[in-house]
Write a protein that holds these residues in place. Structure first.
Motif, short mmCIF file in Angstrom:
data_model
loop_
_atom_site.label_atom_id
_atom_site.label_comp_id
_atom_site.label_asym_id
_atom_site.label_seq_id
_atom_site.Cartn_x
_atom_site.Cartn_y
_atom_site.Cartn_z
N GLY A 69 0.80 -1.21 0.00
CA GLY A 69 0.00 0.00 0.00
C GLY A 69 0.84 1.26 0.00
N PHE A 70 1.48 1.54 1.14
CA PHE A 70 2.25 2.77 1.26
C PHE A 70 3.36 2.87 0.22
CE2 PHE A 70 1.15 2.97 6.04
CZ PHE A 70 0.03 3.72 5.76
N ILE A 71 4.10 1.78 0.04
CA ILE A 71 5.24 1.83 -0.88
C ILE A 71 4.79 2.10 -2.30
CG2 ILE A 71 7.03 0.38 -1.96
CD1 ILE A 71 7.62 -0.74 0.79
N ASN A 72 3.72 1.44 -2.73
CA ASN A 72 3.22 1.67 -4.09
C ASN A 72 2.60 3.05 -4.23
OD1 ASN A 72 4.01 -0.95 -4.63
ND2 ASN A 72 1.99 -1.81 -4.22
N THR A 73 2.05 3.57 -3.15
CA THR A 73 1.43 4.90 -3.21
C THR A 73 2.48 6.00 -3.31
OG1 THR A 73 -0.43 4.11 -1.89
CG2 THR A 73 -0.10 6.49 -1.99
N VAL A 74 3.56 5.85 -2.57
CA VAL A 74 4.55 6.92 -2.50
C VAL A 74 5.66 6.75 -3.52
CG1 VAL A 74 4.06 7.13 -0.03
CG2 VAL A 74 6.02 5.77 -0.78
N ILE A 75 5.55 5.76 -4.40
CA ILE A 75 6.66 5.48 -5.32
C ILE A 75 6.98 6.68 -6.19
CG2 ILE A 75 5.46 4.54 -7.35
CD1 ILE A 75 8.33 2.77 -5.58
N THR A 76 5.94 7.41 -6.65
CA THR A 76 6.17 8.60 -7.48
C THR A 76 6.85 9.69 -6.67
OG1 THR A 76 4.23 8.05 -8.80
CG2 THR A 76 5.08 10.29 -8.98
N SER A 77 6.41 9.87 -5.44
CA SER A 77 7.00 10.90 -4.58
C SER A 77 8.45 10.58 -4.25
CB SER A 77 6.18 11.03 -3.29
OG SER A 77 4.86 11.40 -3.57
N ILE A 78 8.75 9.31 -3.99
CA ILE A 78 10.13 8.92 -3.69
C ILE A 78 11.01 9.12 -4.92
CG2 ILE A 78 11.60 6.94 -3.18
CD1 ILE A 78 9.50 5.95 -1.26
N GLU A 79 10.49 8.77 -6.09
CA GLU A 79 11.25 9.01 -7.33
C GLU A 79 11.58 10.49 -7.48
OE1 GLU A 79 9.42 5.39 -10.12
OE2 GLU A 79 9.01 7.48 -10.59
N ARG A 80 10.61 11.32 -7.19
CA ARG A 80 10.80 12.77 -7.34
C ARG A 80 11.74 13.32 -6.27
NH1 ARG A 80 5.23 14.84 -7.49
NH2 ARG A 80 5.24 13.74 -9.47
N ARG A 81 11.59 12.84 -5.05
CA ARG A 81 12.37 13.37 -3.94
C ARG A 81 13.82 12.92 -4.00
NH1 ARG A 81 15.23 15.45 -1.00
NH2 ARG A 81 15.04 15.94 1.22
N PHE A 82 14.06 11.67 -4.43
CA PHE A 82 15.41 11.11 -4.41
C PHE A 82 15.96 10.84 -5.81
CE2 PHE A 82 13.45 10.11 -0.35
CZ PHE A 82 14.42 10.53 0.54
N ASP A 83 15.35 11.43 -6.82
CA ASP A 83 15.87 11.38 -8.19
C ASP A 83 16.06 9.95 -8.69
OD1 ASP A 83 16.02 14.16 -8.00
OD2 ASP A 83 18.06 14.10 -7.23
N LEU A 84 15.02 9.16 -8.58
CA LEU A 84 15.08 7.76 -8.99
C LEU A 84 14.33 7.55 -10.29
CD1 LEU A 84 14.32 6.03 -5.55
CD2 LEU A 84 16.54 6.60 -6.51
N LEU B 237 -7.14 -5.95 2.24
CA LEU B 237 -7.65 -4.66 2.70
C LEU B 237 -6.51 -3.76 3.17
CD1 LEU B 237 -10.84 -5.74 4.67
CD2 LEU B 237 -10.68 -4.83 2.35
N GLY B 238 -5.40 -4.37 3.60
CA GLY B 238 -4.24 -3.57 4.01
C GLY B 238 -3.74 -2.66 2.90
N PRO B 239 -3.43 -3.20 1.71
CA PRO B 239 -3.02 -2.32 0.61
C PRO B 239 -4.06 -1.27 0.26
CG PRO B 239 -2.51 -4.59 0.08
CD PRO B 239 -3.30 -4.61 1.35
N ALA B 240 -5.34 -1.67 0.31
CA ALA B 240 -6.39 -0.70 0.00
C ALA B 240 -6.35 0.47 0.99
CB ALA B 240 -7.76 -1.38 0.03
N ALA B 241 -6.21 0.14 2.28
CA ALA B 241 -6.09 1.19 3.28
C ALA B 241 -4.81 2.00 3.06
CB ALA B 241 -6.10 0.58 4.68
N GLY B 242 -3.75 1.30 2.63
CA GLY B 242 -2.50 2.00 2.36
C GLY B 242 -2.64 3.01 1.24
N TYR B 243 -3.38 2.63 0.19
CA TYR B 243 -3.60 3.57 -0.92
C TYR B 243 -4.41 4.78 -0.46
CZ TYR B 243 -1.85 0.19 -4.34
OH TYR B 243 -1.05 -0.66 -5.06
N LEU B 244 -5.46 4.53 0.33
CA LEU B 244 -6.34 5.62 0.75
C LEU B 244 -5.64 6.53 1.76
CD1 LEU B 244 -9.70 3.65 1.15
CD2 LEU B 244 -8.96 5.04 -0.78
N VAL B 245 -5.06 5.93 2.81
CA VAL B 245 -4.39 6.73 3.84
C VAL B 245 -3.13 7.38 3.27
CG1 VAL B 245 -3.29 6.66 6.10
CG2 VAL B 245 -5.33 5.29 5.67
N GLY B 246 -2.38 6.60 2.47
CA GLY B 246 -1.18 7.16 1.86
C GLY B 246 -1.51 8.33 0.94
N GLY B 247 -2.64 8.24 0.23
CA GLY B 247 -3.06 9.35 -0.62
C GLY B 247 -3.36 10.60 0.19
N LEU B 248 -3.93 10.43 1.38
CA LEU B 248 -4.20 11.59 2.25
C LEU B 248 -2.89 12.20 2.74
CD1 LEU B 248 -7.17 10.23 4.41
CD2 LEU B 248 -7.27 11.80 2.46
#
Length: 734
Positions: free
Chosen positions: A132-147, A284-295
């Motif tokens: 959940g969290f890792i897949n949600t933030v993957i774009t942000s991590i790429e942008r933040r750490f130049d990946l 349901l864990g990944p689903a919650a990760g997508y929703l909470v991570g999006g917030l």
């Protein structure tokens, strides 16, 4: 008293645990009375399983206790497995607690439902974090750490690499050891991995996002000195990989030993439902990760610092690290009660006695080796255990089918939000939330429904494989939806020329006569949507000279944009910060069929797992799941994100330019992305269908006479062991 013997079960040996069903009557006329004596009569107790007593606490040597199997002399008794022995209700071996601390209030949780609850919480946290969290933030991590995408794919695959390294050791030795302790320590290690994953936020400098108001407008200060520190941030990918490695180590016992621990401690017919609930929590864990991570992504990564760019801006980096701190702390806490559970739950012995074998029968009869009580307890048995599984064709092809499904699941879960972000022109947080809405009902509902169908129709192993085949064919048909796609939003200099004509040779050309005097830099990517419906690389590339703020929406609004022309109004037009909103008419259809693909893919997961547990002998179940996970991760989970990341990189139209070095991708070509997804989906779904067909054709069930009584009797509670037993606490409740 004539006691039923378990001489032909798949375990192939007699149980030495005593099951006391009645007290011997002092009168010869009562000697034929079996299974029916009232508990507590003449100071005796009715003890049907380890730790279950009605009154008193007689020793196995009492006159009220007789062995279930009388063919083995008492002096030659061999325990079934280390730690499995008859104990009284107050015996420490079956009490819930830590060492000598076993308070009575904890025993309320010392049931299969209590174990299920804590394992569900652990699987929920694992799914929320890793998928959940890792897949949600993957774009942000790429942008933040130049990946780049393939580097973020390596981060995702590190989880599976760790699992492959640990699975053989954990499943083999943990399967014959104290499973709750393995599970508890695993959850603790997983929590440490989450805390480590969030560490780079606190060890790097502040994220400096240059706002469009500073360098974006035409004629403004366009100087952007190259920072040598920026390129070194990509080295933090190794910290992320280590965090994922700890995630993989910690989660290894969860989906091998956790599943078999549940299976061993509940009735066979209820096992698919318990496992389905367990896996539903994991979905349901990944689903919650997508929703909470999006917030969390709507909160700026440097909390407390004011910034004049909105989340829609591609320079925005959200607070990606908050979720990992919370999940890590929760994992450390939930590991404590799991460590307190006994090796076997009170009352579990009766389910082992009633189990009917459905293991695949090998022609040479070598599958009977696993019936030896001492088999699998030492390292020297490891090669023989592997050989027995490799000679089981049903097990092998179920593993291969699982690998094909895992490839698609791993790839789409990692880059699914990015797919929606590109197709529908969404922000990263909006795409993560959308994907969460898809995964909650489709993934969670499909997982639970799969286990429910197996239990509802009392499917045997061959019927379960046929259900998996039906689900795979259904998702194969639905995946053809990727023939369609949403067109890219027109972007000047990227998808078309500034005058609306096609780009010559497909080469980027961000400079035109309308912005030639602005001195725009390609390093400053801040897309704006012109009033003409065309996107521009930045306000500078749109030729905008003035900027203000819309008080209603909070977005930056630009005026006097020389490159923006409106048909009805003379003179330069305006633009608004952010991407243009997509009005794709195919959006509902694409989302609907993506829902169907996810639903049927997860619908087959629990039936496939149940078929794996049933096609091998009891003593090899944990090890079989470990080997299956190795195959699934080696062939599916590890290459899946890397392959999908490489394919998505091929569909990139606009790369980030960092002082001459290529960074992450800004804009993807939607048609190419859909085409690559379709090809990958068809290849792996066709392979999965083929493997399920072969597994079904090669499965050889045991002959009907291999188990005492009919299988239906054992499953439905009408066998001799159940028909005449005295009243017990309700075991039919789920």
């Amino acid at each position: 008293m004539a006691m039923p013997q378990n001489s032909t079960r798949e375990n192939g040996f007699c149980f030495t645990q005593t099951l006391d069903f009645s007290c011997p009557s002092p009168h010869p006329s009562d000697s034929s009375r079996t299974f029916g004596a009232a508990s507590g009569r003449d100071g005796c107790s009715t003890s049907l399983s380890n730790g279950i007593t009605s009154s008193g606490a007689p020793s196995p040597s009492d006159s009220c206790a007789e062995p279930l199997c009388s063919s083995t002399p008492a002096e030659e008794e061999t325990p079934l497995e280390e730690g499995i022995k008859y104990v009284s209700a107050d015996g420490e071996e079956l009490s819930c607690g830590w060492g000598g601390f076993t308070p009575g209030c904890l025993q309320l949780c010392n049931t299969s439902k209590g174990v299920l609850f804590f394992l569900c919480v652990a699987s929920f946290l694992q799914g929320m974090t890793v998928n959940g969290f890792i897949n949600t933030v993957i774009t942000s991590i790429e942008r933040r750490f130049d990946l780049r995408s393939y580097q973020s794919g390596l981060i995702a695959s590190s989880y599976d690499i760790a699992a492959c390294v640990c699975l053989t050791f954990v499943s083999y030795f943990g399967g014959n050891g104290h499973k709750p302790r393995w599970l508890g320590w695993g959850v603790l290690v997983m929590g440490l991995g989450s805390l480590l994953f969030a560490l780079p936020h606190f060890t790097t400098g502040r994220y400096e996002a240059r706002s469009a108001a500073e360098v974006g407008v035409c004629g403004g200060n366009q100087s952007l000195p190259c920072s040598q520190a920026a390129s070194s941030l990509s080295a933090y990918r190794f910290v992320f990989m280590l965090g994922q490695f700890l995630h993989g180590m910690g989660a290894t016992p969860l989906y091998t030993l956790g599943v078999t621990y549940l299976d061993e401690n509940v009735k066979t017919s209820y096992s698919p439902v318990y496992i389905a609930v367990f896996y539903t929590a994991a979905i349901l864990g990944p689903a919650a990760g997508y929703l909470v991570g999006g917030l969390f992504l709507n909160i700026y990564t440097e909390i407390g610092r004011e910034i004049d760019i909105a989340p829609e801006n591609t320079l925005w980096v959200g607070a990606w690290w908050i979720g990992f701190l919370g999940a890590g702390a929760a994992s450390l806490l939930i590991s404590i009660p799991i460590l307190g559970y006994p090796q076997r739950l009170p009352g579990s012995q009766r389910y082992i006695v009633m189990r009917v074998s459905e293991a695949h029968q090998l022609k040479d009869g070598s599958h009977k080796k696993a019936s030896d009580p001492d088999f699998g307890k030492t390292v020297k048995d490891l090669p023989r255990s592997v050989l027995l599984l490799l000679k089981n064709p049903t097990f092998i092809f179920l593993c291969l089918a699982g690998a094909t499904e895992a490839t698609l699941i791993a790839g789409m879960s990692t880059f699914g939000p990015k797919f929606l972000e590109s197709q529908f022109s969404l922000s990263a947080s909006e795409a993560a939330t959308f994907f969460g809405y898809l995964v909650v009902p489709a993934g969670g509902g499909g997982t639970f429904l799969g286990g429910f169908l197996v239990n509802k129709f009392k499917l045997r192993c061959s019927g379960i494989i046929k259900l998996c085949l039906l689900c795979t064919v259904s998702s194969l048909l639905a995946i053809f939806i990727f023939f369609i796609h949403c067109p890219n939003m027109p972007m000047a200099g990227v998808t078309q020329m500034y005058d609306g004509s096609a780009l010559p040779g497909g080469h980027l050309n961000l400079t035109a006569a309308c912005n030639a005097q602005c001195g725009c830099l390609q390093e400053t990517y801040s897309p704006v949507c012109g009033t003409d419906g065309i996107m521009y690389y930045s306000p500078c590339h749109a030729g905008c000279k003035k900027v203000s703020e819309d008080l209603r929406s909070g977005k930056k609004v630009y005026q006097e944009c020389s490159c923006v022309t409106e048909a009805l109004l003379p003179g330069p037009g305006g633009a608004e910060a952010g991407k243009c909103t997509s009005s794709c008419a195919k959006r509902p259809l694409l989302l609907c069929f993506m829902f169907v693909v996810i639903l049927f893919t997860f619908l087959s997961s629990i039936p496939a797992l149940t078929a794996t547990l049933r096609c091998v002998s009891d003593r090899q179940r944990s090890f079989a799941l470990g080997i299956q996970w190795i195959v699934v991760r080696t062939l599916g989970g590890i290459p899946g994100p890397i392959a999908f990341g490489s394919m998505i990189d091929k569909s990139c139209l606009l790369w980030q330019d960092q002082c001459g070095e290529q960074g992450s991708c800004y804009v993807y070509q939607n048609s190419a992305m859909s085409r690559y997804t379709l090809v990958a989906g068809l290849v792996y779904k066709v392979l999965g269908t083929t493997f399920f067909i072969v597994a079904c054709l090669l499965y050889k069930p045991p002959p009907p006479e291999s188990a005492p009584g009919s299988s239906d009797a054992s499953e439905n509670g009408t066998s001799d062991l159940q028909e005449h037993k005295p009243s017990l606490p309700a075991e039919e409740d789920i």
